[in-house]
Design a protein around this motif. Structure first.
Motif, PDB file in Angstrom:
ATOM      1  N   VAL A 131       0.937  -1.013   0.038  1.00 13.01           N
ATOM      2  CA  VAL A 131      -0.002   0.154  -0.089  1.00 13.01           C
ATOM      3  C   VAL A 131       0.919   1.464  -0.124  1.00 13.01           C
ATOM      4  O   VAL A 131       1.785   1.350   0.791  1.00 13.01           O
ATOM      5  N   TRP A 133       0.680   5.039   0.178  1.00 12.08           N
ATOM      6  CA  TRP A 133       0.018   6.411   0.167  1.00 12.08           C
ATOM      7  C   TRP A 133       1.031   7.422   0.801  1.00 12.08           C
ATOM      8  O   TRP A 133       1.118   8.506   0.322  1.00 12.08           O
ATOM      9  N   THR A 134       1.770   6.956   1.823  1.00 11.19           N
ATOM     10  CA  THR A 134       2.619   8.057   2.412  1.00 11.19           C
ATOM     11  C   THR A 134       3.826   8.379   1.537  1.00 11.19           C
ATOM     12  O   THR A 134       4.399   7.665   0.881  1.00 11.19           O
ATOM     13  N   SER A 140       0.375  11.914   7.860  1.00 10.61           N
ATOM     14  CA  SER A 140      -1.012  11.819   8.674  1.00 10.61           C
ATOM     15  C   SER A 140      -1.997  12.729   7.417  1.00 10.61           C
ATOM     16  O   SER A 140      -3.169  12.442   7.322  1.00 10.61           O
ATOM     17  N   PHE A 164       8.199   4.708   3.366  1.00  9.86           N
ATOM     18  CA  PHE A 164       7.731   3.787   4.406  1.00  9.86           C
ATOM     19  C   PHE A 164       6.956   2.607   3.700  1.00  9.86           C
ATOM     20  O   PHE A 164       6.260   2.282   4.459  1.00  9.86           O
ATOM     21  N   GLY A 166       5.784  -0.798   2.984  1.00 12.25           N
ATOM     22  CA  GLY A 166       6.191  -2.112   3.429  1.00 12.25           C
ATOM     23  C   GLY A 166       5.787  -3.107   2.102  1.00 12.25           C
ATOM     24  O   GLY A 166       4.907  -2.777   1.249  1.00 12.25           O
ATOM     25  N   THR A 377      -1.884   7.736  13.372  1.00 11.44           N
ATOM     26  CA  THR A 377      -1.048   7.967  14.713  1.00 11.44           C
ATOM     27  C   THR A 377      -2.009   8.011  15.742  1.00 11.44           C
ATOM     28  O   THR A 377      -3.273   8.492  15.516  1.00 11.44           O
ATOM     29  N   GLU A 379      -2.096  10.426  17.789  1.00 13.51           N
ATOM     30  CA  GLU A 379      -2.914  11.843  17.969  1.00 13.51           C
ATOM     31  C   GLU A 379      -4.003  11.855  16.820  1.00 13.51           C
ATOM     32  O   GLU A 379      -5.110  12.360  17.054  1.00 13.51           O
TER      33      GLU A 379
END
Ligand SMILES: Cc1cc2nc3c(=O)[nH]c(=O)nc-3n(C[C@H](O)[C@H](O)[C@H](O)COP(=O)(O)OP(=O)(O)OC[C@H]3O[C@@H](n4cnc5c(N)ncnc54)[C@H](O)[C@@H]3O)c2cc1C
Length: 393
Positions: A131, A133-134, A140, A164, A166, A377, A379
């Motif tokens: 995936v 996206w980041t 975030s 990042f 995976g 996250t 937060e």
């Protein structure tokens, strides 16, 4: 440990039968090799094909595509528990990305042709997905994504960078979030689309260096680069401009999955810690017999049981089609923060050995540190939960 009895057990006979298959797979195909994969930061394709052969991949894929159609999330929970129990946290992460973050998009938004093209290969482990996206400048806040796809005839041309990711090195295809509105100003709700982009037949698609993670190292994590990559129009997943809505719609499964894994990590770590302090002695007594240790064990036991009950409630809600983003955020927030705290306190009970990576508690401590960060996250989750609480009643 005597668990508080549940009036109705969470798992039923069919889940326990499936557990037998998963446990046997972990013992045969994973545990003997795991330390090597962890050291190499990569697991071989044979792990995926063996998992596929054992019927452990793509559980929710319908029978018409060769799957078992196991949409009851308790089966996924069993598999997670067995991987965590076997200390194979990197495998759990890699499978989770494939099955909980990518597959739901193909099942919910893939066309019949796309499903026929990809699902059978996901089931066998021939097609491993990521995936994506980041980005370096947007995690975030996905509206900050800058990767762009521009139409060119039947194709799209993709340019940008992800980080990042995976399975980014070992995988075959990535579900890429890209901006497709062609505008320059800050993105809106309809500015993004999702594409399944194949690595093997896509010149300009490259994986960067392996990121040196502190935990779950058997699963590879990398930067991805797209330079004028041609993506066939047939690889657009769902509606053009619908990317963010699709992500939000399917977020509950991803977040629930992290909650389930976190609960399993907390349980497995408490149990291995009990085994350790039953054996370890200091000042002529077992570490378990210090009053402080018993108080720790008492508190940790209650925390683990409460977490399990809360996560199980979320799983039931998911199975009933009633788990929304707020409910999944609550489960992920609670369980991942508990996993972080439980593994920290269990590590302390091990003394110096807890700091040594050969011990499961050290691996669990490092893995659980990720759980409060990725997939939203803590937060961001508290923002989601707090906004919902403030807007109701
Ligand atoms: C090991 C690992 C694996 C990952 N795997 C994947 C993957 O496979 N695919 C993928 O796409 N991504 C993946 N991610 C990325 C992950 O989802 C992001 O790291 C995460 O969403 C946070 O984004 P960020 O790192 O950009 O942090 P930022 O968004 O920059 O956040 C930095 C800090 O600011 C806080 N913050 C941000 N916004 C707010 C706000 N509104 N209010 C209060 N605080 C805020 C955050 O909580 C955090 O504490 C992975 C990350 C890691 C570390």
């Amino acid at each position: 440990m005597t668990p508080t009895p549940a009036v109705q057990p969470f798992f039923e006979e069919e889940h326990e039968e499936f557990r037998g298959v998963a446990r046997e797979f972990v013992a045969r195909e994973v545990t003997p090799h795991y330390a090597q994969w962890d050291a190499e930061h990569l697991m071989p394709r044979s792990m995926w094909t063996a998992a596929g052969g054992a019927g452990l991949l793509g559980l929710a894929v319908p029978e018409e595509h060769g799957g078992m159609g196991l949409t009851d999330y308790r089966f996924r929970a069993v598999l997670d528990e067995e991987l965590v129990r076997g200390g194979a946290l990197g495998v759990a992460l890699a499978l989770h990305l494939n099955d909980d973050w990518v597959l739901p998009h193909l099942l919910a938004h893939g066309t019949a042709e796309q499903q026929e093209r990809w699902l059978p290969r996901i089931l066998t482990g021939e097609l491993v997905t990521s995936v994506a996206w980041t980005e370096p400048g947007a995690g975030s806040d996905l509206r900050g994504v800058r990767t762009r796809a521009v139409r060119d005839g039947e194709d799209w041309v993709l340019n940008g960078q992800k980080t990042f990711i995976g399975n980014g090195i070992s995988g075959d295809a990535a579900l890429v979030l890209a901006r497709t509105d062609g505008r320059a100003e800050r993105a809106g709700e309809d500015s993004f689309s999702l594409f399944l982009v194949h690595r093997t037949d896509s010149p300009g698609y490259s994986a960067g260096k392996q990121l040196d993670k502190m935990g779950v190292r058997a699963s590879d994590t990398a930067e991805l680069f797209f330079e004028d990559v041609r993506v066939p129009g047939a690889n657009l997943i769902g509606a053009e401009g619908g990317g963010l809505r699709q992500i939000r719609q399917l977020l509950p499964q991803g977040r629930l999955a992290v909650a389930v894994a976190a609960s399993a990590v907390a349980r497995a770590t408490l149990e291995s810690t009990l085994d350790y302090i039953r054996e370890r002695t200091a000042f002529g007594t077992r570490v378990l017999d210090f009053q402080h240790s018993r108080f720790e064990v008492a508190e940790l036991t209650v925390e683990v049981e409460v977490t399990e009950a809360y996560v199980q409630r979320a799983v039931h809600a998911f199975n009933a089609g009633a788990l929304d983003v707020v409910g999944a955020s609550k489960a992920k927030y609670w369980a991942s923060e508990r996993a972080k705290a439980v593994t920290d306190r269990c590590l302390q009970l091990h003394g110096g050995y807890g700091y040594i990576l050969d011990y499961p508690v050290a691996q669990a401590y490092l893995a659980s540190r990720l759980l409060t960060i990725f997939g939203g996250t803590s937060e961001i989750l508290r923002e989601t939960i707090g906004r919902d609480a403030a807007s109701t009643g």
